[in-house]
Write an enzyme that holds these catalytic residues in place. Structure first.
Site, short mmCIF file in Angstrom:
data_model
loop_
_atom_site.label_atom_id
_atom_site.label_comp_id
_atom_site.label_asym_id
_atom_site.label_seq_id
_atom_site.Cartn_x
_atom_site.Cartn_y
_atom_site.Cartn_z
N ASP A 249 14.90 50.34 8.38
CA ASP A 249 14.36 49.20 7.62
C ASP A 249 12.84 49.25 7.43
O ASP A 249 12.21 48.21 7.23
CB ASP A 249 14.75 47.86 8.28
N CYS B 86 22.23 50.69 5.63
CA CYS B 86 22.24 51.66 6.72
C CYS B 86 23.37 52.68 6.73
O CYS B 86 23.14 53.89 6.62
CB CYS B 86 22.28 50.86 8.01
N LYS C 157 20.28 55.47 16.81
CA LYS C 157 21.29 54.68 16.13
C LYS C 157 22.28 55.56 15.38
O LYS C 157 21.89 56.42 14.61
CB LYS C 157 20.59 53.73 15.18
N HIS D 3 25.92 54.31 13.97
CA HIS D 3 26.43 53.41 12.93
C HIS D 3 27.31 54.13 11.90
O HIS D 3 27.34 53.76 10.73
CB HIS D 3 25.28 52.67 12.21
N LYS E 64 15.44 45.80 1.03
CA LYS E 64 16.68 46.39 1.56
C LYS E 64 17.89 45.76 0.85
O LYS E 64 17.96 44.53 0.73
CB LYS E 64 16.75 46.11 3.06
CA CA Z 1 18.60 50.02 7.92
#
Ligand code: CA
Length: 514
Positions: A61, A100, A153, A155, A364
């Protein structure tokens, strides 16, 4: 004006002139290479100067305007600025998606995520969405003898079926798609489970207190709190394994540094995916209040510290000259909404005049440039050309670029949307851009052709109704209107029609590279 759409981009498989130049550079620095190789007798496969370590740092982000080298003044990022000064700073680099999970899917596979259903933002209970055995960036680099590691991360889901069972051996996961070493924050900082995973297991899990997740509980519900912070999904059990939120950056950075130290004698690939600066933003005390842009600014500075620790260990081990370091973001910047569900750590007020996406429109999640145009700096001393580049590049290009760097041929069916951007990194793309076009992915698809941008109407999945796209799309001339203030679709219907048709061909063709 559409001649650029017809010109062939760099063939991502043929070693380009830039590789020959790299080979020349290897000869020029040959004396240094020989002495380096002699100084490392344990290194059985004497390191080829054209085969660098790869460190890909993916922040979360971070917006186009969040680093000093991209114009920030209320936030200090001396380490990233140093990397940019010693390397190449890109002004038209894009995450493959405005959010993401699809960005990370595309980064790993070289395939636009919108081609594959099920690659939207995942819950912490999702199964792995990359097929084991598929040629991913780490799998490709393993073929070239690299040791591969992911720290941070993930995800991208874990396990064979949903819901993921976190209480035993968790697989398939990163190990099954090409990573030798794994240290994960499984989903996101604001999603359960709030535990670390090392290789196949939750770290520090007490078998008597198994983890169970309930994603029917929404963030803000009294049962959604973990460590005093509301999360998406309730976590039951796993108390001994909980991470500490203000230590996330420290833990991830120490694991990244340890991976480099352990594998310093062999080519390595480190994918370091930070939690910073995603919500919840809980900087360590030593960063709290250090920026002039609130807590959101503080965690940007914490991220910069993490990058600095990586640069430091590369310097200390004498690896900086043999390492291609890239720092970028998984999507554009965003401020918090003021609601009970959110940790209120980044608002217009706390931003204090800081423009997180610089001059760009949107945030975003948006199909405007603020959704996917992100900072991207790369350094590989003696190879990556120092300076600034306006080349159109995307993280989906990492697969083809890693293939080019390691002298591998990308199979035709791998990385269908991945272009070799090594010429752009080397500054050898003046005559011919690496990419003629790029699909930007948000709730609507957008197509870039050079500095022109067409945004299809409606949700991305409906954009294949090309006729409607022509009627209702948006068109922007980014060369003269970077802020996307003036929709030129009505004035230039022919260009809209051509771009809509090209977008349709890219969608229908299943691939966009040669
Ligand atoms: Ca993100």
């Amino acid at each position: 004006m559409f001649a650029t759409m017809i010109r062939r981009p760099h063939n991502s498989l043929r070693p380009p002139r830039s590789m020959r130049r790299a080979a020349m550079a290897a000869i020029v620095v040959g004396c240094g290479l020989v002495s380096w190789a002699l100084a490392a007798p344990n290194n059985e496969t004497a390191r080829d100067v054209g085969r660098p370590n790869l460190v890909f740092i993916l922040a979360d982000d971070i917006g186009y305007g969040d680093f000093g080298c991209y114009g920030a003044t209320k936030i200090k990022t001396p380490n990233i600025d140093r990397l940019a000064a010693e390397g190449r700073r890109f002004t038209d680099a894009h995450s493959p998606s405005a959010v993401c999970t699809p960005t990370r899917y595309a980064l790993m596979t070289g395939e636009y995520a919108w081609r594959k259903p099920g690659t939207g933002i995942l819950p912490g209970t999702a199964a792995l969405i990359i097929e084991p055995g598929r040629l991913t960036v780490p799998a490709l680099l393993k073929r070239a003898g690299y040791t591969t590691g992911v720290v941070g991360k993930w995800h991208l889901g874990l396990g064979a079926a949903s819901p993921t069972d976190y209480n035993g051996v968790i697989q398939p996961g990163p190990r099954e798609v090409g990573f030798d070493y794994v240290w994960l924050l499984p989903a996101t900082g604001d999603r359960t489970p709030c535990v670390w995973i090392e290789n196949h297991r939750v770290v520090g899990l007490d078998p008597a207190d198994p983890i169970r997740l309930d994603y029917s509980i929404e963030r803000g519900h009294p049962l959604s709190y973990v460590n005093g912070i509301p999360r998406i999904g309730r976590q039951i059990g796993g108390k001994a394994a909980l991470w500490k939120d203000d230590e996330i950056a420290d833990v991830l950075t120490s694991k990244a540094v340890a991976f480099i130290e352990k594998h310093k004698d062999r080519p390595f690939f480190l994918y370091f995916a930070t939690h910073d600066i995603h919500v919840p933003r809980v900087p360590h005390a030593r960063f709290r209040g250090t920026s002039r842009a609130g807590v959101r600014g503080d965690v940007v500075q914490e991220l910069d510290w993490s990058v600095g620790e990586v640069l430091k260990v590369l310097d200390r081990l004498g690896l900086a000259d043999h390492t291609l370091v890239m720092v970028t973001s998984d999507n554009g910047g965003v401020l918090d909404t003021n609601g009970p569900d959110h940790v209120n750590s980044g608002t217009v007020e706390t931003n204090n005049g800081h423009l997180h996406n610089g001059p760009l429109r949107g945030n975003k999640g948006s199909p405007y440039e603020g959704g996917t145009r992100v900072p991207f700096v790369a350094r590989w001393p003696g190879h990556v050309k120092p300076g600034t580049s306006a080349a159109l590049i995307c993280h989906v290009d990492l697969l083809a670029t890693a293939a080019a760097i390691t002298g591998q041929t990308l199979p035709h069916d791998a990385g269908p949307d991945s272009f070799n951007i090594l010429p752009a990194l080397l500054g050898d793309d003046r005559d011919r851009p690496c990419r003629e076009h790029l699909v930007e992915h948000a709730n609507r698809l957008a197509l870039r052709v050079g500095t022109w941008k067409y945004i299809a109407p409606g949700p991305a999945r409906k954009a294949k109704r090309a006729k409607r796209s022509v009627e209702n799309g948006e068109l922007y001339d980014l060369a003269n209107d970077l802020g996307e203030t003036t929709n030129l679709a009505a004035q230039q219907p022919e260009r809209v029609e051509q771009m809509a048709a090209l977008l349709q061909r890219i969608r229908a063709g299943g691939r966009s590279r040669p």
